[in-house]
Write an enzyme that holds these catalytic residues in place. Structure first.
Site, mmCIF file in Angstrom:
data_model
loop_
_atom_site.group_PDB
_atom_site.id
_atom_site.type_symbol
_atom_site.label_atom_id
_atom_site.label_comp_id
_atom_site.label_asym_id
_atom_site.label_seq_id
_atom_site.Cartn_x
_atom_site.Cartn_y
_atom_site.Cartn_z
ATOM 1 N N ASP A 12 -7.183 -7.919 4.698
ATOM 2 C CA ASP A 12 -6.333 -8.703 3.806
ATOM 3 C C ASP A 12 -5.742 -9.937 4.484
ATOM 4 O OD1 ASP A 12 -6.710 -7.143 1.564
ATOM 5 O OD2 ASP A 12 -5.038 -5.824 2.014
ATOM 6 N N ARG B 237 1.584 4.270 -3.025
ATOM 7 C CA ARG B 237 1.355 5.692 -2.749
ATOM 8 C C ARG B 237 2.635 6.507 -2.868
ATOM 9 N NH1 ARG B 237 -2.414 2.618 -0.503
ATOM 10 N NH2 ARG B 237 -4.498 3.441 -0.005
ATOM 11 N N GLN C 65 -9.253 2.256 -0.242
ATOM 12 C CA GLN C 65 -9.079 2.595 -1.653
ATOM 13 C C GLN C 65 -10.071 3.670 -2.083
ATOM 14 O OE1 GLN C 65 -9.324 -1.036 -3.909
ATOM 15 N NE2 GLN C 65 -7.349 -1.786 -3.207
ATOM 16 N N LYS D 163 -12.748 -8.943 -3.522
ATOM 17 C CA LYS D 163 -11.290 -8.851 -3.623
ATOM 18 C C LYS D 163 -10.849 -9.534 -4.913
ATOM 19 C CE LYS D 163 -10.210 -6.656 0.207
ATOM 20 N NZ LYS D 163 -9.400 -5.416 0.213
ATOM 21 N N ARG E 21 -14.213 -6.675 -10.722
ATOM 22 C CA ARG E 21 -14.290 -5.972 -9.439
ATOM 23 C C ARG E 21 -15.112 -4.691 -9.562
ATOM 24 N NH1 ARG E 21 -8.391 -6.363 -6.599
ATOM 25 N NH2 ARG E 21 -9.612 -5.537 -4.863
ATOM 26 N N SER F 249 -13.568 1.526 3.157
ATOM 27 C CA SER F 249 -12.609 1.152 2.115
ATOM 28 C C SER F 249 -11.529 2.208 2.004
ATOM 29 C CB SER F 249 -13.309 0.996 0.764
ATOM 30 O OG SER F 249 -12.362 0.914 -0.294
ATOM 31 N N GLY G 138 -5.938 -3.587 -7.781
ATOM 32 C CA GLY G 138 -7.092 -2.793 -7.408
ATOM 33 C C GLY G 138 -6.706 -1.442 -6.838
ATOM 34 N N SER H 106 0.824 -1.213 0.000
ATOM 35 C CA SER H 106 0.000 0.000 0.000
ATOM 36 C C SER H 106 0.854 1.257 0.000
ATOM 37 C CB SER H 106 -0.917 0.008 1.230
ATOM 38 O OG SER H 106 -1.840 -1.045 1.189
ATOM 39 N N ARG I 145 -13.152 -14.117 -1.624
ATOM 40 C CA ARG I 145 -12.273 -14.797 -0.673
ATOM 41 C C ARG I 145 -13.035 -15.589 0.384
ATOM 42 N NH1 ARG I 145 -7.501 -10.219 -0.067
ATOM 43 N NH2 ARG I 145 -6.377 -10.812 -1.965
#
Length: 428
Positions: free
Chosen positions: A315, A28, A170, A342, A123, A168, A95, A24, A346
């Site tokens: 995750d 970024r 994201q 995901k 997704r 979320s 994603g 992550s 999952r």
């Protein structure tokens, strides 16, 4: 599709490994480095397939990036320096790349098309598309832009107030990145706190963002300055070795330089609540806290995992499910419907694959019910192209009695190219 025979019936794991950079934060660091003015250097970058997709996209947007393994140098262009890409921006399996790029492109005065692999094509994207449209971006795609490919025509955005329907990081980050390019103030309210790497990185690049509980405020027309970023180890990757050490007899594993951001440490809290023997040596780190984690084989008991804890370990749930198969009693995971969207569904995938190995695990609408303690047996399993499923099954194989064969092991390269090498290094 290729397969790999996994190492099984392992007696002990011992030693220490340096966990690769956080996925992550690596994503970024490239994004903010590109949007800053001047040079940014990134150390301990994760050179996995997902993060390399982010680099590729920004190169197409005219940003000069030099990447040599875990070291990256970015010549930032600022928010106004990106150029229209000449071809489709391919995010691969990532994603994070596609959803955060949507927020960046929403404020750009040009058109771009985003697409990815078969998994990305399944997704849901309207969770990002809808708020960006409300801010003024023009976005089109399959089924009303529910699915890729997505065509984005950016432009003048207006700040607004938005309550996230799902927790979320994201979606939140995409709106923040759009808000940084919008007129006025953007206010985001989260239902539960999610990982805050975007907020921290804005401050590292000299920007301003306010956070009060689950309310985030950000203003547009900010200027970022290039800086140096050191990426801590990814706790989501460390989780597989934490569980491996806990469920394998006579084991003691030290995981070096792991990120200990409080929005990501749910895995540690759950393992401790289940009786895992874990010690942490915290170390100072600019921007993101980090430290060394030691895990020893443990007697485990079942637990319930739900509510605001879920976004802090979303995750890690596949490998937590494996952990629960070796705990006395029942473990119940609830409020985790987000797992269905995901890289795979999952919930069903974890239940199906662990059942093949003899686990007593039942999928529910929003989670899993696992009855332990169950001895695991051999079998033929598959990652389904999902890196975290692949790593979870490789850890499960350590304690199986019988041969385990994993189909599509290459999916693991998305986030942890050295995974099998590190696993072999610990087997004694």
């Amino acid at each position: 599709m290729n397969t790999k025979k996994l190492q099984t019936n392992i007696q002990t794991l011992r030693g220490s490994i340096a966990i690769p950079g956080d996925k992550s934060i690596s994503h970024r660091s490239i994004m903010f480095g590109a949007l800053a003015e001047g040079e940014t250097t990134v150390t301990n970058f994760l050179p996995g397939a997902d993060c390399l997709s982010t680099i590729s996209c920004f190169k197409q947007l005219g940003v000069h990036i030099e990447q040599d393994g875990q070291h990256v140098k970015i010549e930032g262009k600022g928010f106004n320096g990106l150029k229209e890409p000449e071809s489709v921006l391919d995010v691969g399996n990532s994603g994070t790349t596609i959803r955060l790029m949507m927020g960046i492109l929403a404020g750009q005065d040009f058109s771009a098309v985003l697409a990815g692999d078969e998994s990305i094509a399944k997704r849901p994207m309207t969770r990002v598309v809808n708020p960006l449209r409300q801010m003024g971006a023009a976005i089109d795609g399959r089924k009303g832009a529910e699915y890729t490919p997505l065509a984005i025509r950016g432009g003048k955005l207006q700040g607004f107030r938005y309550e996230l329907p799902v927790a979320s990081a994201q979606v939140k980050s995409a709106i923040i990145l759009a808000g940084l390019q919008a007129e006025g103030e953007t206010i985001i309210i989260e239902p539960e706190e999610t990982r805050d790497h975007t907020e921290r990185m804005i401050q590292e690049f000299g920007g301003k963002i306010e956070k009060d509980g689950q309310t985030i405020k950000v203003s547009g027309n900010q200027v970022f300055k290039g800086t140096n970023i050191h990426v801590p180890g990814d706790i989501s990757s460390a989780a597989f070795f934490m569980v491996a050490a806990a469920i394998t007899e006579n084991s003691e594993v030290v995981l070096k330089n792991v990120g200990l951001n409080s929005t990501r440490t749910g895995i540690i809290e759950v393992m401790k609540s289940m009786g895992a023997d874990i010690t942490i040596e915290k170390k100072t780190s600019e921007g993101e806290p980090a430290g060394d984690i030691t895990v020893r084989s443990s007697r485990l008991k079942g637990t319930t995992i739900s509510g605001d804890l879920i976004p802090r370990l979303i995750d890690e749930i596949p490998v937590i499910a494996l952990l629960a198969t070796q705990a006395e009693g029942v473990t119940t995971i609830k409020d985790a419907a987000e797992l269905k969207v995901k890289e795979t569904n999952r919930i069903d995938t974890v239940a199906n694959e662990l059942s093949i190995l003899g686990a007593d695990i039942t999928p529910t609408a929003d989670g899993l019910i696992i009855k332990g303690r169950k001895a695991l047996n051999g079998g033929t399993v598959t990652s389904h192209g999902d890196h975290r499923i692949g790593m979870m099954l490789a850890v499960a194989a350590l304690i199986t009695d019988g041969e385990v064969e994993l189909a599509d092991p290459d999916a693991i390269d998305v986030s942890y190219p050295q995974f099998f090498g590190h696993l072999t290094q610990l087997i004694k």
